[in-house]
Design a protein around this motif. Structure first.
Motif, PDB file in Angstrom:
ATOM      1  N   VAL A   1       0.753  -1.177  -0.168  1.00 47.29           N
ATOM      2  CA  VAL A   1      -0.127  -0.023   0.038  1.00 47.29           C
ATOM      3  C   VAL A   1       0.925   1.241  -0.071  1.00 47.29           C
ATOM      4  O   VAL A   1       0.541   2.163  -0.920  1.00 47.29           O
ATOM      5  N   ASP A   2       1.928   1.263   0.775  1.00 44.32           N
ATOM      6  CA  ASP A   2       2.915   2.366   1.018  1.00 44.32           C
ATOM      7  C   ASP A   2       3.442   2.620  -0.397  1.00 44.32           C
ATOM      8  O   ASP A   2       3.618   3.862  -0.700  1.00 44.32           O
ATOM      9  N   LEU A   3       3.996   1.746  -1.244  1.00 47.24           N
ATOM     10  CA  LEU A   3       4.352   1.800  -2.320  1.00 47.24           C
ATOM     11  C   LEU A   3       3.617   2.333  -3.394  1.00 47.24           C
ATOM     12  O   LEU A   3       4.017   3.172  -4.304  1.00 47.24           O
ATOM     13  N   GLU A   4       2.386   1.834  -3.455  1.00 49.05           N
ATOM     14  CA  GLU A   4       1.540   2.194  -4.355  1.00 49.05           C
ATOM     15  C   GLU A   4       0.946   3.734  -4.176  1.00 49.05           C
ATOM     16  O   GLU A   4       0.955   4.532  -5.160  1.00 49.05           O
ATOM     17  N   TYR A   5       0.906   4.212  -2.922  1.00 44.22           N
ATOM     18  CA  TYR A   5       0.588   5.556  -2.498  1.00 44.22           C
ATOM     19  C   TYR A   5       1.639   6.536  -2.873  1.00 44.22           C
ATOM     20  O   TYR A   5       1.549   7.573  -3.529  1.00 44.22           O
ATOM     21  N   LYS A   6       2.982   6.056  -2.793  1.00 47.59           N
ATOM     22  CA  LYS A   6       4.330   7.035  -3.076  1.00 47.59           C
ATOM     23  C   LYS A   6       4.021   7.068  -4.513  1.00 47.59           C
ATOM     24  O   LYS A   6       4.338   8.317  -4.994  1.00 47.59           O
ATOM     25  N   THR A   7       3.789   6.207  -5.239  1.00 47.06           N
ATOM     26  CA  THR A   7       4.098   6.045  -6.825  1.00 47.06           C
ATOM     27  C   THR A   7       2.743   6.905  -7.183  1.00 47.06           C
ATOM     28  O   THR A   7       2.761   7.680  -8.235  1.00 47.06           O
ATOM     29  N   ALA A   8       1.679   6.891  -6.682  1.00 52.90           N
ATOM     30  CA  ALA A   8       0.340   7.669  -7.144  1.00 52.90           C
ATOM     31  C   ALA A   8       0.706   9.173  -6.625  1.00 52.90           C
ATOM     32  O   ALA A   8       0.280  10.120  -7.469  1.00 52.90           O
ATOM     33  N   ILE A   9       1.207   9.400  -5.864  1.00 53.69           N
ATOM     34  CA  ILE A   9       1.423  11.058  -5.276  1.00 53.69           C
ATOM     35  C   ILE A   9       2.334  11.516  -6.188  1.00 53.69           C
ATOM     36  O   ILE A   9       2.188  12.848  -6.591  1.00 53.69           O
ATOM     37  N   ARG A  10       3.714  10.912  -6.636  1.00 53.19           N
ATOM     38  CA  ARG A  10       4.574  11.579  -7.449  1.00 53.19           C
ATOM     39  C   ARG A  10       3.946  11.749  -8.771  1.00 53.19           C
ATOM     40  O   ARG A  10       4.262  12.700  -9.362  1.00 53.19           O
ATOM     41  N   SER A  11       3.128  10.692  -9.052  1.00 57.40           N
ATOM     42  CA  SER A  11       2.276  11.054 -10.681  1.00 57.40           C
ATOM     43  C   SER A  11       1.398  12.258 -10.529  1.00 57.40           C
ATOM     44  O   SER A  11       1.339  13.085 -11.424  1.00 57.40           O
ATOM     45  N   LEU A  12       0.583  12.412  -9.392  1.00 56.39           N
ATOM     46  CA  LEU A  12      -0.231  13.622  -9.174  1.00 56.39           C
ATOM     47  C   LEU A  12       0.451  14.917  -9.343  1.00 56.39           C
ATOM     48  O   LEU A  12       0.040  15.876  -9.729  1.00 56.39           O
ATOM     49  N   ILE A  13       1.424  14.943  -8.420  1.00 54.73           N
ATOM     50  CA  ILE A  13       2.310  15.987  -8.433  1.00 54.73           C
ATOM     51  C   ILE A  13       2.883  16.503  -9.735  1.00 54.73           C
ATOM     52  O   ILE A  13       2.775  17.852 -10.168  1.00 54.73           O
ATOM     53  N   THR A  14       3.330  15.431 -10.606  1.00 51.57           N
ATOM     54  CA  THR A  14       3.906  15.967 -11.909  1.00 51.57           C
ATOM     55  C   THR A  14       2.611  16.328 -12.649  1.00 51.57           C
ATOM     56  O   THR A  14       2.817  17.531 -13.408  1.00 51.57           O
ATOM     57  N   TYR A  15       1.288  15.766 -12.464  1.00 49.15           N
ATOM     58  CA  TYR A  15       0.098  16.171 -13.263  1.00 49.15           C
ATOM     59  C   TYR A  15      -0.220  17.488 -13.005  1.00 49.15           C
ATOM     60  O   TYR A  15      -0.576  18.596 -13.793  1.00 49.15           O
ATOM     61  N   MET A  16      -0.127  18.060 -11.762  1.00 47.78           N
ATOM     62  CA  MET A  16      -0.308  19.421 -10.987  1.00 47.78           C
ATOM     63  C   MET A  16       0.597  20.320 -11.627  1.00 47.78           C
ATOM     64  O   MET A  16       0.255  21.591 -12.066  1.00 47.78           O
ATOM     65  N   MET A  17       1.948  19.933 -11.880  1.00 43.08           N
ATOM     66  CA  MET A  17       3.016  20.845 -12.181  1.00 43.08           C
ATOM     67  C   MET A  17       2.706  21.207 -13.717  1.00 43.08           C
ATOM     68  O   MET A  17       2.964  22.362 -14.341  1.00 43.08           O
ATOM     69  N   GLU A  18       2.115  20.191 -14.598  1.00 42.50           N
ATOM     70  CA  GLU A  18       1.970  20.517 -15.908  1.00 42.50           C
ATOM     71  C   GLU A  18       0.550  21.227 -16.393  1.00 42.50           C
ATOM     72  O   GLU A  18       0.442  21.902 -17.152  1.00 42.50           O
ATOM     73  N   ASP A  19      -0.343  21.114 -15.262  1.00 43.24           N
ATOM     74  CA  ASP A  19      -1.640  21.737 -15.425  1.00 43.24           C
ATOM     75  C   ASP A  19      -2.248  22.563 -14.019  1.00 43.24           C
ATOM     76  O   ASP A  19      -2.902  21.942 -13.330  1.00 43.24           O
ATOM     77  N   PRO A  20      -1.675  23.637 -13.668  1.00 38.86           N
ATOM     78  CA  PRO A  20      -1.880  24.171 -12.422  1.00 38.86           C
ATOM     79  C   PRO A  20      -3.475  24.689 -11.973  1.00 38.86           C
ATOM     80  O   PRO A  20      -3.681  24.708 -11.243  1.00 38.86           O
ATOM     81  N   ARG A  21      -4.143  24.441 -13.397  1.00 36.60           N
ATOM     82  CA  ARG A  21      -5.415  24.673 -12.954  1.00 36.60           C
ATOM     83  C   ARG A  21      -6.200  23.550 -12.094  1.00 36.60           C
ATOM     84  O   ARG A  21      -7.442  23.651 -11.796  1.00 36.60           O
ATOM     85  N   SER A  22      -5.512  22.331 -12.276  1.00 35.81           N
ATOM     86  CA  SER A  22      -5.950  21.133 -11.571  1.00 35.81           C
ATOM     87  C   SER A  22      -5.585  21.152 -10.107  1.00 35.81           C
ATOM     88  O   SER A  22      -6.132  20.025  -9.341  1.00 35.81           O
ATOM     89  N   ILE A  23      -4.905  22.042  -9.846  1.00 43.03           N
ATOM     90  CA  ILE A  23      -4.239  21.885  -8.282  1.00 43.03           C
ATOM     91  C   ILE A  23      -5.497  21.580  -7.179  1.00 43.03           C
ATOM     92  O   ILE A  23      -5.391  20.886  -6.442  1.00 43.03           O
TER      93      ILE A  23
END
Length: 241
Positions: free
Chosen positions: A164-186
């Motif tokens: 669970v911890d590994l999946e969580y960390k992977t998901a958070i990294r992906s979402l942070i990258t997404y927010m950086m690419e599209d600030p409107r989604s923050i």
């Protein structure tokens, strides 16, 4: 399945211990449903179900209070020792974990209402579904292990928290990258991140429930022992017997 119940001279004492155990499992059932319903409410944008999850928090808190009173009364009246004492202490600590799982489910229900009001399905629902299934299984399996006093099952649940911890960390990294690419989604994505955080915490609390069960059965405090080493405590206890 192990049998830890002592046949006391006082049948009333036997009844008190069994009532305590049943109340704990009942509370666990309510919390398990809370978690599953909270995830479903979010993924299906079901505001009515989200409200039901929040309403169940009252039942969880009431059971928490009942169990706390029962533990205090038995300790004061019976002055239990050995296995009986471990059972009461174990349940007293594990019920706190259940109450916190219920709190996290309520948080998810509140976040689902915010996401529903935003009117669109943001990035991260796939991750919520995947991690949600993992922690829902952890909650169910931890309660099943407690019901059957199955230390091996408890250890498996505790070890599952690493995934669970590994999946969580992977998901958070992906979402942070997404927010950086599209600030409107923050704003939207942060609600998803907080949901994932609650799911990760539910996994942690499920692991703690299992650690308290290991203490009950083996008489060893394993809260600060890595999950990979829990099997060693079980083997050592078997050798001592």
């Amino acid at each position: 399945m192990r049998e830890l119940t002592t046949d006391h001279i006082s049948q009333q004492f036997n009844n008190e211990l069994e009532t305590l155990r049943q109340h704990f499992l009942t509370m666990g059932g309510v919390v398990e449903n809370q978690v599953a319903d909270a995830i479903q409410a979010l993924l299906e944008s079901d505001g009515e179900l989200a409200e039901e999850v929040k309403d169940k928090d009252t039942t969880v808190n009431e059971l928490d209070g009942i169990i706390d009173e029962e533990c205090t009364r038995i300790l004061a009246k019976r002055q239990p020792a050995a296995t009986d004492l471990r059972m009461i202490l174990s349940i007293s600590k594990a019920v706190t974990e259940l109450e916190r799982i219920g709190d996290e489910a309520k948080k998810i229900a509140n976040l689902s209402m915010k996401l529903i009001n935003e009117g669109e399905s943001p990035r991260g629902y796939v991750e919520i579904n995947r991690i949600g299934q993992m922690v829902t299984r952890m909650v169910r399996d931890s309660l099943d292990a407690y019901a059957r006093l199955d230390v091996d099952a408890a250890i498996r649940v505790a070890k599952a928290d690493r995934s669970v911890d590994l999946e969580y960390k992977t998901a958070i990294r992906s979402l942070i990258t997404y927010m950086m690419e599209d600030p409107r989604s923050i704003g939207r994505v942060f609600n998803v991140i907080w949901t994932l955080r609650s799911l990760e915490r539910i996994g942690d609390h499920s692991r703690h429930v299992c650690q308290h069960l290991v203490y009950l059965i083996n008489g060893v405090d394993v809260r600060h022992i890595p999950a990979e080493q829990l099997e060693n405590t079980s083997k050592q206890q078997s050798e001592d017997e």
